[in-house]
Design an enzyme around this catalytic site. Sequence first.
Site, PDB file in Angstrom:
ATOM      1  N   LYS A  22       0.887  -1.277  -0.111  1.00  0.00           N
ATOM      2  CA  LYS A  22       0.009   0.105  -0.094  1.00  0.00           C
ATOM      3  C   LYS A  22       0.889   1.302   0.045  1.00  0.00           C
ATOM      4  CE  LYS A  22      -1.822   1.618   4.063  1.00  0.00           C
ATOM      5  NZ  LYS A  22      -1.236   3.088   4.379  1.00  0.00           N
ATOM      6  N   ASN A  23       1.734   1.186   0.992  1.00  0.00           N
ATOM      7  CA  ASN A  23       2.495   2.575   1.035  1.00  0.00           C
ATOM      8  C   ASN A  23       3.749   2.778  -0.176  1.00  0.00           C
ATOM      9  OD1 ASN A  23       1.176   2.919   3.211  1.00  0.00           O
ATOM     10  ND2 ASN A  23       2.924   2.442   4.732  1.00  0.00           N
ATOM     11  N   ARG A 399      -8.712  -0.227   5.050  1.00  0.00           N
ATOM     12  CA  ARG A 399      -7.700   0.704   4.266  1.00  0.00           C
ATOM     13  C   ARG A 399      -6.377   0.036   3.728  1.00  0.00           C
ATOM     14  NH1 ARG A 399      -6.330   6.034   7.494  1.00  0.00           N
ATOM     15  NH2 ARG A 399      -5.233   6.119   5.459  1.00  0.00           N
TER      16      ARG A 399
HETATM   17  C1  EPZ Z   1       4.485   6.695   6.277  1.00  0.00           C
HETATM   18  O1  EPZ Z   1       3.942   7.928   6.827  1.00  0.00           O
HETATM   19  C2  EPZ Z   1       3.529   5.518   6.229  1.00  0.00           C
HETATM   20  N1  EPZ Z   1       2.667   6.071   5.455  1.00  0.00           N
HETATM   21  C3  EPZ Z   1       3.243   5.272   7.616  1.00  0.00           C
HETATM   22  O2  EPZ Z   1       2.015   4.146   7.661  1.00  0.00           O
HETATM   23  C4  EPZ Z   1       4.221   4.881   8.512  1.00  0.00           C
HETATM   24  O3  EPZ Z   1       3.762   4.551   9.753  1.00  0.00           O
HETATM   25  C5  EPZ Z   1       5.263   6.049   8.358  1.00  0.00           C
HETATM   26  O4  EPZ Z   1       5.672   6.255   7.049  1.00  0.00           O
HETATM   27  C6  EPZ Z   1       6.436   5.662   9.225  1.00  0.00           C
HETATM   28  O5  EPZ Z   1       7.180   4.506   8.701  1.00  0.00           O
HETATM   29  C7  EPZ Z   1       2.389   6.084   4.090  1.00  0.00           C
HETATM   30  O6  EPZ Z   1       3.414   5.582   3.294  1.00  0.00           O
HETATM   31  C8  EPZ Z   1       1.492   6.459   3.442  1.00  0.00           C
HETATM   32  P1  EPZ Z   1       7.010  10.034   8.261  1.00  0.00           P
HETATM   33  P2  EPZ Z   1       4.472   9.512   6.706  1.00  0.00           P
HETATM   34  O7  EPZ Z   1       6.746  11.409   7.312  1.00  0.00           O
HETATM   35  O8  EPZ Z   1       5.511   9.545   5.612  1.00  0.00           O
HETATM   36  C9  EPZ Z   1       7.751  13.377  11.494  1.00  0.00           C
HETATM   37  C10 EPZ Z   1       0.232   2.856   7.956  1.00  0.00           C
HETATM   38  O9  EPZ Z   1      -0.020   2.248   9.033  1.00  0.00           O
HETATM   39  N2  EPZ Z   1       7.422  14.344  10.369  1.00  0.00           N
HETATM   40  O10 EPZ Z   1       7.968   9.115   7.914  1.00  0.00           O
HETATM   41  O11 EPZ Z   1       3.584  10.228   7.017  1.00  0.00           O
HETATM   42  C11 EPZ Z   1       6.218  12.493  11.772  1.00  0.00           C
HETATM   43  O12 EPZ Z   1       5.397  13.145  12.601  1.00  0.00           O
HETATM   44  C12 EPZ Z   1       0.873   4.253   7.904  1.00  0.00           C
HETATM   45  O13 EPZ Z   1       0.243   2.288   6.880  1.00  0.00           O
HETATM   46  C13 EPZ Z   1       7.579  15.637  10.683  1.00  0.00           C
HETATM   47  O14 EPZ Z   1       8.276  16.001  11.632  1.00  0.00           O
HETATM   48  O15 EPZ Z   1       5.415   9.320   7.913  1.00  0.00           O
HETATM   49  C14 EPZ Z   1       6.916  11.342  12.515  1.00  0.00           C
HETATM   50  O16 EPZ Z   1       7.309  11.561  13.834  1.00  0.00           O
HETATM   51  C15 EPZ Z   1       0.563   5.070   8.954  1.00  0.00           C
HETATM   52  N3  EPZ Z   1       7.643  16.548   9.633  1.00  0.00           N
HETATM   53  C16 EPZ Z   1       8.140  11.098  11.535  1.00  0.00           C
HETATM   54  O17 EPZ Z   1       8.544  12.115  10.981  1.00  0.00           O
HETATM   55  C17 EPZ Z   1       7.140  16.179   8.368  1.00  0.00           C
HETATM   56  O18 EPZ Z   1       7.216  17.059   7.506  1.00  0.00           O
HETATM   57  C18 EPZ Z   1       8.064   9.962  10.533  1.00  0.00           C
HETATM   58  O19 EPZ Z   1       6.956  10.458   9.705  1.00  0.00           O
HETATM   59  C19 EPZ Z   1       6.785  14.830   8.223  1.00  0.00           C
HETATM   60  C20 EPZ Z   1       6.829  13.858   8.954  1.00  0.00           C
END
Ligand code: EPZ
Length: 420
Positions: A22-23, A399
Site C-alpha cells: 500500500k505505502n 484501508r
Molecule cells: C509513512 O507515513 C507511512 N504512510 C506510515 O504508514 C508509516 O507509519 C510512516 O511512514 C513511518 O514509517 C505512508 O507511506 C502512506 P513520516 P509518513 O513522514 O510518510 C515526522 C500505515 O499504517 N514528520 O516518515 O506520513 C512525523 O510526525 C501508515 O500504513 C515531521 O516532523 O511518515 C513522524 O514522527 C501510518 N515533519 C516522523 O517524522 C514532516 O514534515 C516520520 O513520519 C513529516 C514527518
Amino acid sequence: MDKFVIEGGVPLCGEVEVNGAKNAVLPIMAATLLAHDVFTIKNIPLVRDVYTMKKVLEVLGCRIEIDESGHVMIIDTRERKGWEAPYELVKQMRASYYVLGSLMGKDKRARVSLPGGCAIGARPVDLHIKGLRSLGARVSVVHGYIEAEAEKLKGTKIILLGRKGPSVGATINTMMAASLAEGETVIEGAALEPEVACVAEFINKMGGKVENAGTPVIKIKGVKELHGCEFEVIPDRIEGGTYLVCGAMTGEILIKNVIPEHMRAVIEKVKEAGAEVEEGEDWLRVKKRELRGTDVDVAPYPGFPTDMQAQFMAAMTIAEGRSVITETIFENRFLHVPELMRMGADIKIEGPSAVVSGVPSLSGAPVMASDLRASAALVLAGLVAEGRTEVHRVYHIDRGYERIVEKLQSLGARIWRERE
Ligand code: EPZ
C-alpha cells in the site's frame, strides 16, 4: 459500518499470499502525474486507500481502470488538467498529499488540502514544505490548503532530517518534484524505507535519474520530461509482518510473495520471542512455539517499524514474562492498549513505552478499532482469545489489508464480517 466477529482459540494452519505494498503504490499512483501518458501498474493491493487515491487522480482528470482479478491498474494521465487535491479526499487519506510533489514537478503549481492530525499523532508537514521551498517553490498555507508554485524548480542540496528522524513522505515528495527540476538535487537525511527505493525505481522507469534511493543520501538529476511505463509494486512488508506475528501466535503459516530482507527486524524479533521462522527467496514459514516477553524499540527502517508495533504488542500480551515496547515515531500510537486491556491484557503505559506483562490467555470482548494497525492488532488478539470478540469500525483495516477475513478463514480462523 461493518464489524468483524471472531470466535477465538482455533489454531491456524495453511498458506497466505501477501499483496502489493500500500505505502508504495500510493506514491507511485501520484508519481504518474509527472507525465501525460499511460501507465500499467501491476501487483496493486485492492485496499480502500488505493480507491481513495484513484478518486484523487480522477478529480484531476485522469482515467483509471482496475482489473481486480489481475491486480493491475491502468492510469491514463494524458488529459489531466487540475492541480488540486480537495479536503474531502485528503481528510480520508493523508497520502493524498503525494500529488503535491508530482504536480509541482510537472506543472510547478499545486493546491493540496492540509491533512491535519490523525488518530496516531499530530503528523506535521514542515519537511514536505521545506523540500519544495529548497527547490525554489513559493509555498503558503491559505484557508487550510498548501498552495505552491514556481516559475521553475532548481536542484540543490536539501537536508530533510526532522526532529523524529527521516520522513518517508517528505523524501518521496521532494524526490518526485526534483526529478523534473533543473540540475542536480541531493537529499541528505533521506528515509531508507523500501517504499522510497520502489518509488525511485518507478521514476527511473519513467525516464528519470534517481540514484542511491534506499540510502541516506539520494541524488536526483533533473530531466526535461518523463514518460509512461509498466511497473510491478513490491510486496507489502507490513501485511507480511502481520501474518508472521499471526502465525507466531496461532499455529503454522506459509507466507508467500514477500521480500524477507525488507522484513528483517520483524523476523528477528519474532524469532527472539520464541517462534520458529524459516525463509526462502520470496516466502516465510512461521511456527508457533512458547512465546516469551521481548522488548522492542520502534525505529525508522531498517529498525522495527512503527507499523508493526501494535501487532507485536498483541503477541506479547500472551507471552511468558514482561516486554517493554517503545514507540518514538508517533506520539499517540498506543490506542490499541485500552482495547487489549478490555480483553484481559496487562499493560501499563509509561511515557513512550508500554510495559506488557504476559497473561495466560485473553478473553473475547467487543473492542473498537482506532487506526489501521491497531485494528490488525485487535484481530490478532481476537484470534487467540477465549470466546467471541467483536472488532468495531473495521473500515480502518479495509484501508490497508486486502481480504483479511477471507485470508484468515482460509487458514481455519472462525472470523466473519457483519453489518453493524
Ligand atoms: C509513512 O507515513 C507511512 N504512510 C506510515 O504508514 C508509516 O507509519 C510512516 O511512514 C513511518 O514509517 C505512508 O507511506 C502512506 P513520516 P509518513 O513522514 O510518510 C515526522 C500505515 O499504517 N514528520 O516518515 O506520513 C512525523 O510526525 C501508515 O500504513 C515531521 O516532523 O511518515 C513522524 O514522527 C501510518 N515533519 C516522523 O517524522 C514532516 O514534515 C516520520 O513520519 C513529516 C514527518
